[in-house]
Design an enzyme around this catalytic site. Sequence first.
Site, PDB file in Angstrom:
ATOM      1  CG  PHE A 134     -24.942 -74.136   1.865  1.00 39.07           C
ATOM      2  CD1 PHE A 134     -26.226 -73.086   1.995  1.00 39.07           C
ATOM      3  CD2 PHE A 134     -23.965 -73.519   2.138  1.00 39.07           C
ATOM      4  CE1 PHE A 134     -26.228 -72.046   3.103  1.00 39.07           C
ATOM      5  CE2 PHE A 134     -23.667 -72.508   2.836  1.00 39.07           C
ATOM      6  CZ  PHE A 134     -24.777 -71.815   3.423  1.00 39.07           C
ATOM      7  CD  GLU A 138     -17.432 -66.703  -4.877  1.00 39.19           C
ATOM      8  OE1 GLU A 138     -16.482 -66.095  -5.202  1.00 39.19           O
ATOM      9  OE2 GLU A 138     -18.853 -66.471  -4.915  1.00 39.19           O
ATOM     10  CB  CYS A 244     -27.067 -71.756   6.741  1.00 39.44           C
ATOM     11  SG  CYS A 244     -28.640 -70.756   5.805  1.00 39.44           S
ATOM     12  CD  GLU A 369     -21.033 -76.221   7.651  1.00 38.18           C
ATOM     13  OE1 GLU A 369     -20.675 -75.152   8.511  1.00 38.18           O
ATOM     14  OE2 GLU A 369     -21.968 -76.703   7.088  1.00 38.18           O
ATOM     15  CG  PHE A 389     -11.904 -63.242  11.312  1.00 41.92           C
ATOM     16  CD1 PHE A 389     -11.015 -64.488  10.771  1.00 41.92           C
ATOM     17  CD2 PHE A 389     -12.770 -63.700  12.393  1.00 41.92           C
ATOM     18  CE1 PHE A 389     -11.395 -65.646  11.120  1.00 41.92           C
ATOM     19  CE2 PHE A 389     -12.843 -64.998  12.989  1.00 41.92           C
ATOM     20  CZ  PHE A 389     -12.269 -65.977  12.237  1.00 41.92           C
TER      21      PHE A 389
END
Length: 390
Positions: A134, A138, A244, A369, A389
């Site tokens: 997955f 980056e 996911c 995660e 954020f």
Amino acid sequence: MKITPELDFYDLDGLLEEDERMVRDQVRSWVEDRLLPVVPRHWEEGTFPSDLIPEMGELGLFGPTVAEEYGGAGMNSVVYGLICQELERCDSGVRSFVSVQGSLVMYPIEAYGSEAQKREWLPKLARGEAIGCFGLTEPDFGSNPGGMLTRCRRDGDDWILDGRKMWITNGTVADVSVVWAKNEEGEVLGFLVEKDRPGFSAPEQKHKWSLRCSVTSELVLDEVRVPEANRLPGARGLRAPLSCLTQARYGIAWGAVGAMQACFQEALRYTSERMIFDRPLSSFQLTQDKLAEIGTEITKAQLLVWRLGRLKDAGVMRPEQVSMAKRNNVVQALQAARLCRALLGANGITLEYHSGRHACNLETVLTYEGTHEVHSLILGRAFTGQNAFA
Ligand code: TGC
Ligand code: FAD
């Protein structure tokens, strides 16, 4: 080198269904017989026990919640959680393998893939005949994947993918990579990229002192051409990869309980046998205080994931509830592993014992995660309505 029994101070076992207990016990004995004896050597050598992948497939460890028509076992999420718990009782890297295959590769194919993609990939992935990875993170965008630089552009019936992913579990050994990229309008799309596509490579990232039993890789996408049939048609926007992550974080929260259990049992055994000042180490008040702390945290962590699993199976679990369990259980497991390692004294730094290895692994689990801080801010946003954020 045995890892049973486990602490079950509040009789959580009694809250499980018989079939859930059965799968857990089956996985537990496989882990003890087949995995635990070889994992410390693999950890030392920095390799994954890949010869055990077919057995893992046979046991149904890959995508147990995936529908039976696609090769899964159609089991509930509590069973998936218990599988993660039993694997991480042995090693976080092995649990990672299963998290990635099930939650980060099979889940997006089942949730967002075309019928052809599901038929082609899910049965092979379930059997362990194909391995997936997955690619979201980056080099410059980990906590903030929305800033990703990897791009996709349409060229006739194909797409051209260009960019770089980093820290990707199983990248080097994967037959198929789920790659997330932005189109010219800035929308995130998902693609299935087979390993032999020209322009694609996945060099391994070495020299890790954590999660050494797991392969970690860079994904290089140098103008990689894939057909439109390789795009996940149901995946549009950042919501798709983040959904996911919710699945994988759920399994990690359960896994952390397994790691804590392993360390606690090891420390209990060791401190009852180790004589210090002519008495067992376990008889000292300072030791008992540490064991009381860890045992309490295990019990709290068990309750969190049990309830979370029931909410998930009822279809009402919210992502921020998963954040609470991942954040709490992982940091508690890390603290427990460090405390247990210290209780073992010098022996604790050898691979003959497990707590030190768990502590090293859990440093990764704290970061991937969603880091501990990211989950604090997700919870902060849920409680206050203020988005840190933005
Ligand atoms: P934000 O505005 O919050 O959300 C964008 C859209 O996504 C939805 N959403 C979610 N949906 C499902 N599950 C979640 N957990 C979701 N979080 C958000 C959200 O509702 C929204 O939908 P829509 O329809 O309104 O557009 O996005 P943001 O850019 O502000 O980001 C928020 C933040 C920081 C929480 C998110 O970027 C984040 O979670 N960052 C952490 C990244 C991360 O965890 N990376 C992990 C990479 S994979 C990995 O580490 C594998 S390790 C191997 C193993 O598992 O063992
Ligand atoms: P950064 O985002 O640079 O964070 C650095 C520090 O800043 C952290 O302490 C963080 O908590 C803190 N921070 C971030 N945001 C804030 C804020 N708003 N306020 C305050 N502090 C903040 N990724 C994948 O896509 N697929 C994989 O299979 C995968 N496997 C992995 C396997 C391993 C062994 C490891 C180590 C990582 C893996 N990852 C994978 C990547 C992982 O998800 C990222 O490392 C993680 O999301 C954090 O990103 P980063 O490393 O860039 O850290």
